[in-house]
Design a protein around this motif. Sequence first.
Motif, PDB file in Angstrom:
ATOM      1  N   LEU A  19       0.815  -1.215   0.000  1.00 47.13           N
ATOM      2  CA  LEU A  19       0.000   0.000   0.000  1.00 47.13           C
ATOM      3  C   LEU A  19       0.848   1.265   0.000  1.00 47.13           C
ATOM      4  O   LEU A  19       0.393   2.314  -0.452  1.00 47.13           O
ATOM      5  CB  LEU A  19      -0.970  -0.011   1.181  1.00 47.13           C
ATOM      6  CG  LEU A  19      -2.089  -1.041   1.060  1.00 47.13           C
ATOM      7  CD1 LEU A  19      -2.889  -1.121   2.342  1.00 47.13           C
ATOM      8  CD2 LEU A  19      -2.991  -0.725  -0.123  1.00 47.13           C
ATOM      9  N   LYS A  24      -4.047   3.029  -3.539  1.00 50.39           N
ATOM     10  CA  LYS A  24      -5.048   2.213  -2.860  1.00 50.39           C
ATOM     11  C   LYS A  24      -5.167   0.876  -3.583  1.00 50.39           C
ATOM     12  O   LYS A  24      -4.867   0.779  -4.777  1.00 50.39           O
ATOM     13  CB  LYS A  24      -6.400   2.924  -2.816  1.00 50.39           C
ATOM     14  CG  LYS A  24      -6.983   3.250  -4.169  1.00 50.39           C
ATOM     15  CD  LYS A  24      -8.259   4.055  -4.042  1.00 50.39           C
ATOM     16  CE  LYS A  24      -8.797   4.408  -5.430  1.00 50.39           C
ATOM     17  NZ  LYS A  24     -10.003   5.220  -5.348  1.00 50.39           N
ATOM     18  N   GLU A  57      -6.792  -1.598   9.972  1.00 49.86           N
ATOM     19  CA  GLU A  57      -7.758  -0.500   9.954  1.00 49.86           C
ATOM     20  C   GLU A  57      -8.113  -0.079  11.387  1.00 49.86           C
ATOM     21  O   GLU A  57      -8.140   1.116  11.707  1.00 49.86           O
ATOM     22  CB  GLU A  57      -9.018  -0.919   9.202  1.00 49.86           C
ATOM     23  CG  GLU A  57     -10.068   0.161   9.124  1.00 49.86           C
ATOM     24  CD  GLU A  57     -11.361  -0.299   8.486  1.00 49.86           C
ATOM     25  OE1 GLU A  57     -12.264   0.552   8.385  1.00 49.86           O
ATOM     26  OE2 GLU A  57     -11.498  -1.475   8.109  1.00 49.86           O
ATOM     27  N   LEU A  62      -4.842   2.019   8.307  1.00 55.42           N
ATOM     28  CA  LEU A  62      -5.505   2.014   7.005  1.00 55.42           C
ATOM     29  C   LEU A  62      -6.838   2.732   7.102  1.00 55.42           C
ATOM     30  O   LEU A  62      -7.466   2.749   8.153  1.00 55.42           O
ATOM     31  CB  LEU A  62      -5.791   0.581   6.537  1.00 55.42           C
ATOM     32  CG  LEU A  62      -4.643  -0.377   6.342  1.00 55.42           C
ATOM     33  CD1 LEU A  62      -5.164  -1.718   5.837  1.00 55.42           C
ATOM     34  CD2 LEU A  62      -3.610   0.177   5.389  1.00 55.42           C
ATOM     35  N   TYR A  77      -8.391  -0.130   0.214  1.00 54.19           N
ATOM     36  CA  TYR A  77      -7.627   0.180   1.416  1.00 54.19           C
ATOM     37  C   TYR A  77      -6.479   1.093   1.036  1.00 54.19           C
ATOM     38  O   TYR A  77      -5.840   0.913   0.000  1.00 54.19           O
ATOM     39  CB  TYR A  77      -7.077  -1.112   2.038  1.00 54.19           C
ATOM     40  CG  TYR A  77      -8.168  -2.044   2.469  1.00 54.19           C
ATOM     41  CD1 TYR A  77      -8.708  -1.975   3.749  1.00 54.19           C
ATOM     42  CD2 TYR A  77      -8.697  -2.980   1.587  1.00 54.19           C
ATOM     43  CE1 TYR A  77      -9.734  -2.824   4.144  1.00 54.19           C
ATOM     44  CE2 TYR A  77      -9.721  -3.835   1.974  1.00 54.19           C
ATOM     45  CZ  TYR A  77     -10.224  -3.749   3.249  1.00 54.19           C
ATOM     46  OH  TYR A  77     -11.245  -4.583   3.640  1.00 54.19           O
ATOM     47  N   LYS A  78      -6.241   2.100   1.883  1.00 54.93           N
ATOM     48  CA  LYS A  78      -5.092   2.978   1.655  1.00 54.93           C
ATOM     49  C   LYS A  78      -4.489   3.362   3.001  1.00 54.93           C
ATOM     50  O   LYS A  78      -5.153   3.332   4.036  1.00 54.93           O
ATOM     51  CB  LYS A  78      -5.462   4.204   0.826  1.00 54.93           C
ATOM     52  CG  LYS A  78      -6.557   5.070   1.360  1.00 54.93           C
ATOM     53  CD  LYS A  78      -6.839   6.179   0.349  1.00 54.93           C
ATOM     54  CE  LYS A  78      -8.044   6.977   0.750  1.00 54.93           C
ATOM     55  NZ  LYS A  78      -8.330   8.050  -0.199  1.00 54.93           N
ATOM     56  N   LEU A  79      -3.209   3.712   2.967  1.00 58.54           N
ATOM     57  CA  LEU A  79      -2.490   4.070   4.185  1.00 58.54           C
ATOM     58  C   LEU A  79      -2.940   5.420   4.731  1.00 58.54           C
ATOM     59  O   LEU A  79      -3.196   6.344   3.963  1.00 58.54           O
ATOM     60  CB  LEU A  79      -0.985   4.169   3.921  1.00 58.54           C
ATOM     61  CG  LEU A  79      -0.196   2.896   3.697  1.00 58.54           C
ATOM     62  CD1 LEU A  79       1.276   3.243   3.474  1.00 58.54           C
ATOM     63  CD2 LEU A  79      -0.340   1.925   4.838  1.00 58.54           C
TER      64      LEU A  79
END
Length: 112
Positions: A19, A24, A57, A62, A77-79
């Motif tokens: 990531l 994403k 998450e 995330l 999902y993204k940082l």
Amino acid sequence: MGNSKLYKGSLSTIILKLLSETEKMYGYEITQKVKILSHGELTITEGALYPALHKLEAEGFLEVEVVKVDNRFRKYYKLTEKGATETTSKLEELNDYIKTMQALMSPSFNLQ
């Protein structure tokens, strides 16, 4: 690779690293990227991936974006900023571990 237990402790690090290189990704995309990068040696199951994603998450590493794609919803999902910092930390920790293991496995390793 025969022993997937060796990878189990590194799954979060693998996810964070992927990531960090991509804006994403969705779950299936992560599994396929790992399969490609490992030349088929590592297969991440849904049963391992999604609990790891949910844990990351919950820890604030995330964030999730839900997007409608072809009449179905897909979770991307993204940082987060905290996740980017954690990625750096996890990669340093993994690198130190690898160096230690290489030293231990070196033919010149001697316990005196």
